[in-house]
Design a protein around this motif. Structure first.
Motif, PDB file in Angstrom:
ATOM      1  N   ILE A 153       0.876  -1.187   0.000  1.00 56.19           N
ATOM      2  CA  ILE A 153       0.000   0.000   0.000  1.00 56.19           C
ATOM      3  C   ILE A 153       0.901   1.221   0.000  1.00 56.19           C
ATOM      4  O   ILE A 153       1.830   1.309   0.814  1.00 56.19           O
ATOM      5  CB  ILE A 153      -0.927   0.050   1.232  1.00 56.19           C
ATOM      6  N   ASP A 154       0.626   2.155  -0.906  1.00 57.36           N
ATOM      7  CA  ASP A 154       1.468   3.348  -1.023  1.00 57.36           C
ATOM      8  C   ASP A 154       0.629   4.580  -0.680  1.00 57.36           C
ATOM      9  O   ASP A 154      -0.178   5.045  -1.490  1.00 57.36           O
ATOM     10  CB  ASP A 154       2.034   3.462  -2.434  1.00 57.36           C
ATOM     11  N   PHE A 155       0.809   5.084   0.526  1.00 60.34           N
ATOM     12  CA  PHE A 155       0.049   6.256   0.971  1.00 60.34           C
ATOM     13  C   PHE A 155       0.593   7.534   0.353  1.00 60.34           C
ATOM     14  O   PHE A 155      -0.154   8.450   0.030  1.00 60.34           O
ATOM     15  CB  PHE A 155       0.076   6.347   2.501  1.00 60.34           C
ATOM     16  N   GLU A 156       1.894   7.610   0.174  1.00 57.27           N
ATOM     17  CA  GLU A 156       2.511   8.807  -0.409  1.00 57.27           C
ATOM     18  C   GLU A 156       2.122   8.972  -1.869  1.00 57.27           C
ATOM     19  O   GLU A 156       1.889  10.093  -2.338  1.00 57.27           O
ATOM     20  CB  GLU A 156       4.029   8.730  -0.258  1.00 57.27           C
ATOM     21  N   ASN A 210      -1.312  10.283  -2.020  1.00 52.67           N
ATOM     22  CA  ASN A 210      -1.288  11.702  -1.673  1.00 52.67           C
ATOM     23  C   ASN A 210      -0.867  12.533  -2.869  1.00 52.67           C
ATOM     24  O   ASN A 210      -1.399  13.627  -3.111  1.00 52.67           O
ATOM     25  CB  ASN A 210      -0.339  11.922  -0.496  1.00 52.67           C
ATOM     26  N   LYS A 211       0.106  12.034  -3.640  1.00 47.21           N
ATOM     27  CA  LYS A 211       0.569  12.737  -4.841  1.00 47.21           C
ATOM     28  C   LYS A 211      -0.537  12.811  -5.896  1.00 47.21           C
ATOM     29  O   LYS A 211      -0.767  13.861  -6.501  1.00 47.21           O
ATOM     30  CB  LYS A 211       1.787  12.004  -5.417  1.00 47.21           C
ATOM     31  N   ILE A 212      -1.244  11.698  -6.095  1.00 46.01           N
ATOM     32  CA  ILE A 212      -2.270  11.641  -7.140  1.00 46.01           C
ATOM     33  C   ILE A 212      -3.500  12.458  -6.769  1.00 46.01           C
ATOM     34  O   ILE A 212      -4.064  13.183  -7.593  1.00 46.01           O
ATOM     35  CB  ILE A 212      -2.675  10.175  -7.408  1.00 46.01           C
ATOM     36  N   THR A 213      -3.934  12.339  -5.508  1.00 45.13           N
ATOM     37  CA  THR A 213      -5.186  12.973  -5.079  1.00 45.13           C
ATOM     38  C   THR A 213      -5.001  13.822  -3.829  1.00 45.13           C
ATOM     39  O   THR A 213      -5.264  15.021  -3.830  1.00 45.13           O
ATOM     40  CB  THR A 213      -6.264  11.903  -4.803  1.00 45.13           C
ATOM     41  N   GLN A 257     -11.442   7.820   0.823  1.00 44.24           N
ATOM     42  CA  GLN A 257     -11.999   6.826  -0.094  1.00 44.24           C
ATOM     43  C   GLN A 257     -11.633   5.444   0.424  1.00 44.24           C
ATOM     44  O   GLN A 257     -10.470   5.169   0.713  1.00 44.24           O
ATOM     45  CB  GLN A 257     -11.444   6.996  -1.509  1.00 44.24           C
ATOM     46  N   PHE A 258     -12.647   4.589   0.551  1.00 46.28           N
ATOM     47  CA  PHE A 258     -12.393   3.236   1.023  1.00 46.28           C
ATOM     48  C   PHE A 258     -13.454   2.298   0.455  1.00 46.28           C
ATOM     49  O   PHE A 258     -14.497   2.739  -0.034  1.00 46.28           O
ATOM     50  CB  PHE A 258     -12.397   3.178   2.559  1.00 46.28           C
ATOM     51  N   TYR A 277      -4.913  14.589  13.208  1.00 48.49           N
ATOM     52  CA  TYR A 277      -3.578  14.034  13.115  1.00 48.49           C
ATOM     53  C   TYR A 277      -3.343  13.065  14.263  1.00 48.49           C
ATOM     54  O   TYR A 277      -4.076  13.020  15.230  1.00 48.49           O
ATOM     55  CB  TYR A 277      -2.539  15.164  13.141  1.00 48.49           C
ATOM     56  N   GLY A 278      -2.266  12.285  14.126  1.00 49.75           N
ATOM     57  CA  GLY A 278      -1.911  11.338  15.180  1.00 49.75           C
ATOM     58  C   GLY A 278      -2.035   9.914  14.690  1.00 49.75           C
ATOM     59  O   GLY A 278      -2.590   9.628  13.618  1.00 49.75           O
ATOM     60  N   ALA A 279      -1.528   8.980  15.503  1.00 49.35           N
ATOM     61  CA  ALA A 279      -1.508   7.574  15.112  1.00 49.35           C
ATOM     62  C   ALA A 279      -2.902   7.017  14.912  1.00 49.35           C
ATOM     63  O   ALA A 279      -3.103   6.086  14.123  1.00 49.35           O
ATOM     64  CB  ALA A 279      -0.761   6.763  16.174  1.00 49.35           C
ATOM     65  N   HIS A 280      -3.922   7.564  15.617  1.00 48.00           N
ATOM     66  CA  HIS A 280      -5.267   6.993  15.531  1.00 48.00           C
ATOM     67  C   HIS A 280      -5.911   7.230  14.170  1.00 48.00           C
ATOM     68  O   HIS A 280      -6.936   6.625  13.856  1.00 48.00           O
ATOM     69  CB  HIS A 280      -6.152   7.550  16.647  1.00 48.00           C
ATOM     70  N   VAL A 281      -5.346   8.106  13.340  1.00 41.43           N
ATOM     71  CA  VAL A 281      -5.877   8.298  11.993  1.00 41.43           C
ATOM     72  C   VAL A 281      -4.825   7.971  10.930  1.00 41.43           C
ATOM     73  O   VAL A 281      -5.025   8.265   9.757  1.00 41.43           O
ATOM     74  CB  VAL A 281      -6.402   9.739  11.784  1.00 41.43           C
ATOM     75  N   ARG A 282      -3.725   7.370  11.318  1.00 41.28           N
ATOM     76  CA  ARG A 282      -2.677   7.052  10.358  1.00 41.28           C
ATOM     77  C   ARG A 282      -3.063   5.849   9.510  1.00 41.28           C
ATOM     78  O   ARG A 282      -3.890   5.017   9.892  1.00 41.28           O
ATOM     79  CB  ARG A 282      -1.348   6.765  11.076  1.00 41.28           C
ATOM     80  N   GLY A 283      -2.400   5.739   8.346  1.00 41.45           N
ATOM     81  CA  GLY A 283      -2.579   4.576   7.498  1.00 41.45           C
ATOM     82  C   GLY A 283      -4.014   4.372   7.064  1.00 41.45           C
ATOM     83  O   GLY A 283      -4.662   5.265   6.522  1.00 41.45           O
ATOM     84  N   LEU A 284      -4.540   3.183   7.332  1.00 44.24           N
ATOM     85  CA  LEU A 284      -5.893   2.815   6.927  1.00 44.24           C
ATOM     86  C   LEU A 284      -6.936   3.160   7.978  1.00 44.24           C
ATOM     87  O   LEU A 284      -8.122   2.873   7.783  1.00 44.24           O
ATOM     88  CB  LEU A 284      -5.947   1.307   6.639  1.00 44.24           C
TER      89      LEU A 284
END
Length: 423
Positions: free
Chosen positions: A153-156, A159-162, A282-283, A270-277
């Protein structure tokens, strides 16, 4: 929305029920009753004026036939005045009905009597727990670091695309995502749900029908030129299949499942509780939905809860079920059970499903009724649940199934993925 007749006949019960949501609804409920009284009085005046006008028209015709022209002309002047009165009353009635509906749209559903009072998610009641929380090896990672380590999974890139909250799934990550969707759909169709592919954009009427509008307008992506909304869940288009319909009692229940991407403009944090997935704009989600006879909707709710439990048991993920308190209950729901999977690497519970009974709240907006055996129309009950929301299920699998050699795939998913390890 709540039915006016129900509010009028159960005023104190409605006010007390909404107090569980920490809402003092006295002013709103009194406002509804007053507006409805005004509306009914205007309707009576309008009906009487129309009846008088029709009666005079017949009398005028008879007077002309009998040669009493002068009397007929006098009555014609009166009918002209009555027509103006009718026009004015119709306008006032429409304004009063609009004001009544506008107020009704602001009032949430009345919680079921078993919903606990409370202010926040800390007041939710845990009603069930299953599965052993695994002990991970030293150096175990949270899923966003696992995703980077194995390039799944590429989050960066998203972020670049959308922008933030729009990840790109790659390689075995994309295949695992697809495997989960197919597995969930298969489990749902085996349980009697009819699979449907529904639009990913809906019109304003659909948003109002299921209660996302006006309550959650700020969380929905709006295509302004066409006045369409990107769906926050398949619940919206799937439930609106039944908008403005009258079902036969013998044809109930209706049970639907569908996969869609979902789009939500969550408030930035912000913070770990909203990081990643943990929180995305969009999900992917697979939904189950039921249209039920009112006498059977809570039995159906229990069956939906058991169905989701069965899926999580097969995935062998540790989970718990919460009965939401009034302060955490969704706007349209009368009773909701949340499922949470334990994320071992994050040492926290992650919500993965909500299963809810809306009773007649959505059906009243949708004009979704059934004709009972006596030939009378009644409002149906609607229910829906996530079965399941993918991001946090995927996060739970990546974290709970990680080993020093890679990510083991749950046995039940191997036939869908074609591989048993991400390494």
């Amino acid at each position: 929305m709540l039915q006016v007749a129900f509010i009028r006949e159960n005023k104190e019960a409605v006010i007390n029920g909404l107090a569980k949501r920490n809402i003092d609804a006295t002013e709103m409920i009194n406002g509804v009753i007053a507006l409805d009284e005004d509306r009914r009085n205007l309707q009576t005046q309008l009906d009487n004026s129309k009846a008088e006008s029709n009666s005079l028209s017949k009398e005028i015709g008879n007077l002309f036939k009998s040669g009493e022209v002068q009397k007929a002309n006098v009555l014609k002047e009166k009918t002209t005045q009555l027509k103006e009165t009718v026009k004015t009353l119709e306008q006032e009635l429409n304004e009063k009905a609009d004001a009544l509906n506008e107020l009704l749209y602001k009032i949430p559903n009345v919680p079921n009597e078993i919903v606990p009072a409370g202010n926040t998610d800390e007041d939710n009641e845990e009603v069930y727990r299953e599965g052993d929380i695994p002990t991970l090896f030293e150096g175990a990672l949270p899923h966003w670091e696992i995703a980077k380590k194995y390039d799944i999974i590429d989050f960066e890139l998203g972020n670049k695309i959308t922008g933030a909250g729009f990840p790109v799934y790659k390689g075995k990550g994309a295949k695992l995502q697809r495997a989960l969707i197919t597995y969930f759909l298969d489990k749902n169709t085996e349980a009697g749900y009819t699979e449907m592919q529904v639009p990913h954009l809906v019109n304003e009427a659909s948003g109002f029908g299921t209660g996302q509008l006006p309550d959650k307008e700020g969380q929905m992506y709006h295509v302004t030129d066409d006045n369409l909304y990107l769906i926050p869940t398949a619940e919206v288009p799937a439930t609106n299949i039944f908008r403005d319909t009258i079902q036969d009692e013998d044809d109930l229940p209706k049970a639907i499942t569908g996969y869609t991407p979902c789009f939500r403009r969550e408030a930035g944090s912000y913070g770990a509780h909203v990081r990643g997935l943990n929180r995305l704009h969009q999900f992917d989600k697979v939904e189950i939905l039921r249209v039920e006879h009112p006498d059977k909707s809570y039995e159906a709710l229990d069956s939906m809860v058991e169905h989701v439990k069965g899926i999580l048991k097969e995935l062998k993920l540790p989970y718990r079920i919460l009965r939401l308190c009034g302060g955490d209950l969704g706007f349209t729901s009368a009773l909701t059970y949340d499922f949470e999977v334990f994320s071992t690497a994050q040492d926290r519970w992650l919500e993965i499903s909500s299963v809810s009974n809306f009773e007649t709240f959505q059906a009243n907006r949708l004009k979704l009724r059934f004709k009972n055996n006596e030939g009378k129309n009644e409002l149906c009950h609607t229910l829906n649940g996530s079965s399941l929301a993918l991001p946090r299920v995927l996060a739970g699998i990546l974290e709970n199934y990680q080993t020093e050699d890679g990510i083991k795939i749950p046995d039940v998913l191997v036939p869908y993925t074609g591989f048993d390890m991400i390494s």
